[in-house]
Design a protein around this motif. Structure first.
Motif, PDB file in Angstrom:
ATOM      1  N   MET A   1      56.025  51.066  48.322  1.00  0.00           N
ATOM      2  CA  MET A   1      54.614  50.709  48.180  1.00  0.00           C
ATOM      3  C   MET A   1      54.444  49.569  47.176  1.00  0.00           C
ATOM      4  O   MET A   1      55.064  49.550  46.132  1.00  0.00           O
ATOM      5  N   LYS A   2      53.622  48.605  47.568  1.00  0.00           N
ATOM      6  CA  LYS A   2      53.309  47.500  46.646  1.00  0.00           C
ATOM      7  C   LYS A   2      51.801  47.518  46.406  1.00  0.00           C
ATOM      8  O   LYS A   2      51.014  47.398  47.338  1.00  0.00           O
ATOM      9  N   ILE A   3      51.424  47.661  45.132  1.00  0.00           N
ATOM     10  CA  ILE A   3      50.013  47.566  44.789  1.00  0.00           C
ATOM     11  C   ILE A   3      49.792  46.201  44.146  1.00  0.00           C
ATOM     12  O   ILE A   3      50.510  45.836  43.200  1.00  0.00           O
ATOM     13  N   ILE A   4      48.846  45.465  44.680  1.00  0.00           N
ATOM     14  CA  ILE A   4      48.620  44.107  44.209  1.00  0.00           C
ATOM     15  C   ILE A   4      47.238  44.000  43.578  1.00  0.00           C
ATOM     16  O   ILE A   4      46.245  44.365  44.209  1.00  0.00           O
ATOM     17  N   LEU A   5      47.217  43.551  42.332  1.00  0.00           N
ATOM     18  CA  LEU A   5      45.953  43.434  41.618  1.00  0.00           C
ATOM     19  C   LEU A   5      45.495  41.984  41.631  1.00  0.00           C
ATOM     20  O   LEU A   5      46.248  41.082  41.246  1.00  0.00           O
ATOM     21  N   VAL A   6      44.269  41.779  42.091  1.00  0.00           N
ATOM     22  CA  VAL A   6      43.701  40.438  42.115  1.00  0.00           C
ATOM     23  C   VAL A   6      42.379  40.471  41.348  1.00  0.00           C
ATOM     24  O   VAL A   6      41.813  41.535  41.113  1.00  0.00           O
ATOM     25  N   GLY A   7      41.906  39.295  40.976  1.00  0.00           N
ATOM     26  CA  GLY A   7      40.636  39.211  40.258  1.00  0.00           C
ATOM     27  C   GLY A   7      40.669  38.111  39.229  1.00  0.00           C
ATOM     28  O   GLY A   7      41.714  37.500  38.977  1.00  0.00           O
ATOM     29  N   PHE A   8      39.520  37.885  38.632  1.00  0.00           N
ATOM     30  CA  PHE A   8      39.363  36.748  37.728  1.00  0.00           C
ATOM     31  C   PHE A   8      40.074  36.984  36.390  1.00  0.00           C
ATOM     32  O   PHE A   8      40.441  38.104  36.056  1.00  0.00           O
ATOM     33  N   MET A   9      40.236  35.889  35.651  1.00  0.00           N
ATOM     34  CA  MET A   9      40.767  35.983  34.285  1.00  0.00           C
ATOM     35  C   MET A   9      39.921  36.960  33.479  1.00  0.00           C
ATOM     36  O   MET A   9      38.686  36.939  33.579  1.00  0.00           O
ATOM     37  N   GLY A  10      40.571  37.816  32.733  1.00  0.00           N
ATOM     38  CA  GLY A  10      39.822  38.755  31.906  1.00  0.00           C
ATOM     39  C   GLY A  10      39.414  40.024  32.632  1.00  0.00           C
ATOM     40  O   GLY A  10      38.711  40.867  32.081  1.00  0.00           O
ATOM     41  N   SER A  11      39.867  40.189  33.874  1.00  0.00           N
ATOM     42  CA  SER A  11      39.504  41.421  34.589  1.00  0.00           C
ATOM     43  C   SER A  11      40.454  42.562  34.240  1.00  0.00           C
ATOM     44  O   SER A  11      40.207  43.707  34.598  1.00  0.00           O
ATOM     45  N   GLY A  12      41.552  42.250  33.545  1.00  0.00           N
ATOM     46  CA  GLY A  12      42.470  43.304  33.092  1.00  0.00           C
ATOM     47  C   GLY A  12      43.645  43.548  34.023  1.00  0.00           C
ATOM     48  O   GLY A  12      44.266  44.606  33.978  1.00  0.00           O
ATOM     49  N   LYS A  13      43.991  42.562  34.848  1.00  0.00           N
ATOM     50  CA  LYS A  13      45.077  42.764  35.833  1.00  0.00           C
ATOM     51  C   LYS A  13      46.393  43.145  35.156  1.00  0.00           C
ATOM     52  O   LYS A  13      47.096  44.049  35.612  1.00  0.00           O
ATOM     53  N   SER A  14      46.723  42.451  34.065  1.00  0.00           N
ATOM     54  CA  SER A  14      48.011  42.725  33.412  1.00  0.00           C
ATOM     55  C   SER A  14      47.987  44.074  32.695  1.00  0.00           C
ATOM     56  O   SER A  14      48.934  44.856  32.814  1.00  0.00           O
ATOM     57  N   ALA A  15      46.910  44.345  31.972  1.00  0.00           N
ATOM     58  CA  ALA A  15      46.824  45.612  31.234  1.00  0.00           C
ATOM     59  C   ALA A  15      46.828  46.804  32.193  1.00  0.00           C
ATOM     60  O   ALA A  15      47.569  47.778  32.010  1.00  0.00           O
ATOM     61  N   VAL A  16      46.020  46.712  33.252  1.00  0.00           N
ATOM     62  CA  VAL A  16      45.957  47.806  34.232  1.00  0.00           C
ATOM     63  C   VAL A  16      47.294  47.907  34.970  1.00  0.00           C
ATOM     64  O   VAL A  16      47.842  49.000  35.153  1.00  0.00           O
ATOM     65  N   GLY A  17      47.829  46.774  35.374  1.00  0.00           N
ATOM     66  CA  GLY A  17      49.066  46.755  36.160  1.00  0.00           C
ATOM     67  C   GLY A  17      50.240  47.373  35.424  1.00  0.00           C
ATOM     68  O   GLY A  17      50.986  48.180  35.991  1.00  0.00           O
ATOM     69  N   ARG A  18      50.375  47.003  34.149  1.00  0.00           N
ATOM     70  CA  ARG A  18      51.511  47.512  33.374  1.00  0.00           C
ATOM     71  C   ARG A  18      51.454  49.037  33.284  1.00  0.00           C
ATOM     72  O   ARG A  18      52.442  49.723  33.492  1.00  0.00           O
ATOM     73  N   GLU A  19      50.273  49.560  32.973  1.00  0.00           N
ATOM     74  CA  GLU A  19      50.109  51.003  32.786  1.00  0.00           C
ATOM     75  C   GLU A  19      50.189  51.750  34.123  1.00  0.00           C
ATOM     76  O   GLU A  19      50.804  52.814  34.215  1.00  0.00           O
ATOM     77  N   LEU A  20      49.613  51.156  35.159  1.00  0.00           N
ATOM     78  CA  LEU A  20      49.641  51.792  36.490  1.00  0.00           C
ATOM     79  C   LEU A  20      51.083  51.897  36.997  1.00  0.00           C
ATOM     80  O   LEU A  20      51.490  52.928  37.557  1.00  0.00           O
ATOM     81  N   ALA A  21      51.855  50.858  36.754  1.00  0.00           N
ATOM     82  CA  ALA A  21      53.261  50.857  37.189  1.00  0.00           C
ATOM     83  C   ALA A  21      54.022  51.988  36.474  1.00  0.00           C
ATOM     84  O   ALA A  21      54.812  52.710  37.083  1.00  0.00           O
ATOM     85  N   LYS A  22      53.729  52.124  35.185  1.00  0.00           N
ATOM     86  CA  LYS A  22      54.382  53.175  34.396  1.00  0.00           C
ATOM     87  C   LYS A  22      54.067  54.552  34.990  1.00  0.00           C
ATOM     88  O   LYS A  22      54.933  55.383  35.195  1.00  0.00           O
ATOM     89  N   ARG A  23      52.775  54.767  35.297  1.00  0.00           N
ATOM     90  CA  ARG A  23      52.355  56.064  35.857  1.00  0.00           C
ATOM     91  C   ARG A  23      53.028  56.354  37.192  1.00  0.00           C
ATOM     92  O   ARG A  23      53.347  57.489  37.499  1.00  0.00           O
ATOM     93  N   LEU A  24      53.184  55.305  37.982  1.00  0.00           N
ATOM     94  CA  LEU A  24      53.752  55.500  39.322  1.00  0.00           C
ATOM     95  C   LEU A  24      55.281  55.460  39.291  1.00  0.00           C
ATOM     96  O   LEU A  24      55.929  55.720  40.302  1.00  0.00           O
ATOM     97  N   GLY A  25      55.827  55.103  38.133  1.00  0.00           N
ATOM     98  CA  GLY A  25      57.293  55.036  38.001  1.00  0.00           C
ATOM     99  C   GLY A  25      57.898  53.893  38.809  1.00  0.00           C
ATOM    100  O   GLY A  25      58.992  54.013  39.350  1.00  0.00           O
ATOM    101  N   VAL A  26      57.145  52.792  38.907  1.00  0.00           N
ATOM    102  CA  VAL A  26      57.668  51.635  39.644  1.00  0.00           C
ATOM    103  C   VAL A  26      57.681  50.405  38.721  1.00  0.00           C
ATOM    104  O   VAL A  26      57.114  50.432  37.629  1.00  0.00           O
ATOM    105  N   ARG A  27      58.298  49.353  39.188  1.00  0.00           N
ATOM    106  CA  ARG A  27      58.411  48.138  38.391  1.00  0.00           C
ATOM    107  C   ARG A  27      57.061  47.414  38.328  1.00  0.00           C
ATOM    108  O   ARG A  27      56.291  47.437  39.278  1.00  0.00           O
ATOM    109  N   PHE A  28      56.829  46.756  37.185  1.00  0.00           N
ATOM    110  CA  PHE A  28      55.628  45.935  37.040  1.00  0.00           C
ATOM    111  C   PHE A  28      56.026  44.464  37.128  1.00  0.00           C
ATOM    112  O   PHE A  28      56.962  44.025  36.454  1.00  0.00           O
ATOM    113  N   VAL A  29      55.329  43.733  37.982  1.00  0.00           N
ATOM    114  CA  VAL A  29      55.624  42.310  38.154  1.00  0.00           C
ATOM    115  C   VAL A  29      54.362  41.514  37.816  1.00  0.00           C
ATOM    116  O   VAL A  29      53.304  41.767  38.390  1.00  0.00           O
TER     117      VAL A  29
END
Ligand code: S3P
Length: 172
Positions: A1-29
């Protein structure tokens, strides 16, 4: 499964992505991070020294490479990544779930104003620049499978909303 986060600068893509990846036990890119690594210089420097068209070329190259990988991961795109038609097609094809993290112009400004790494916002009137970029980008971000408000939600609440959506769609 690949979850892809899109959205404007400041929407929190990196912060949400890093933590979500940790929860799902998958790599964060993080596409921006990969650009910095490949270029050996900051995004601000790439824009200043090589220009935006060059930045977009590298951004697309890296996006297409990331989409080729088979392992499950959470991918944080840059705010402009989805605007390129080839990148958009590849991300849509590769993504199990495309999530749009929504942010208002005011919040985007508030969250990015102390981060000089956003060369596109180095403007006399950044709020106006944000509003005009968003006007063009929102219809494209809106092609995502799920839109999540980030103005009034913490990173944790955004993650919970994404996890609930995944859970619900697993069952149905
Ligand atoms: C950009 C967003 C930035 C970065 C670059 C261009 C854009 O990423 O890729 O400054 O065009 O919106 P973030 O959305 O992660 O800040």
């Amino acid at each position: 499964m690949k979850i892809i986060l899109v959205g404007f600068m400041g929407s929190g893509k990196s912060a949400v992505g890093r933590e979500l990846a940790k929860r799902l036990g998958v790599r964060f890119v993080d596409i921006d991070e990969l650009i910095v690594k490949r270029e050996g210089r900051s995004i601000a420097k790439v824009f200043a020294e090589a220009g935006e068209p060059y930045f977009r070329k590298i951004e697309k190259q890296i996006t297409l490479e990331v989409c080729q990988r088979q392992d499950p991961c959470v991918i944080a795109t840059g705010g402009g990544t989805l605007m390129d038609p080839d990148s958009r097609a590849a991300l849509k094809r590769a993504g199990t779930l495309l999530v749009w993290l929504k942010v208002s112009p005011q919040k985007a400004l508030e969250r990015t104003k102390d981060h000089p790494v956003r060369p596109l916002l180095k403007e006399a009137d950044p709020l106006n620049k944000i509003a005009s970029l968003l006007a063009v980008r929102e219809p494209v971000y809106a092609q995502a499978d799920l839109a999540v408000d980030t103005d009034h939600q913490s990173v944790e609440q955004v993650i919970q909303e994404i996890l609930a959506f995944i859970e619900k769609n697993k069952k149905s």
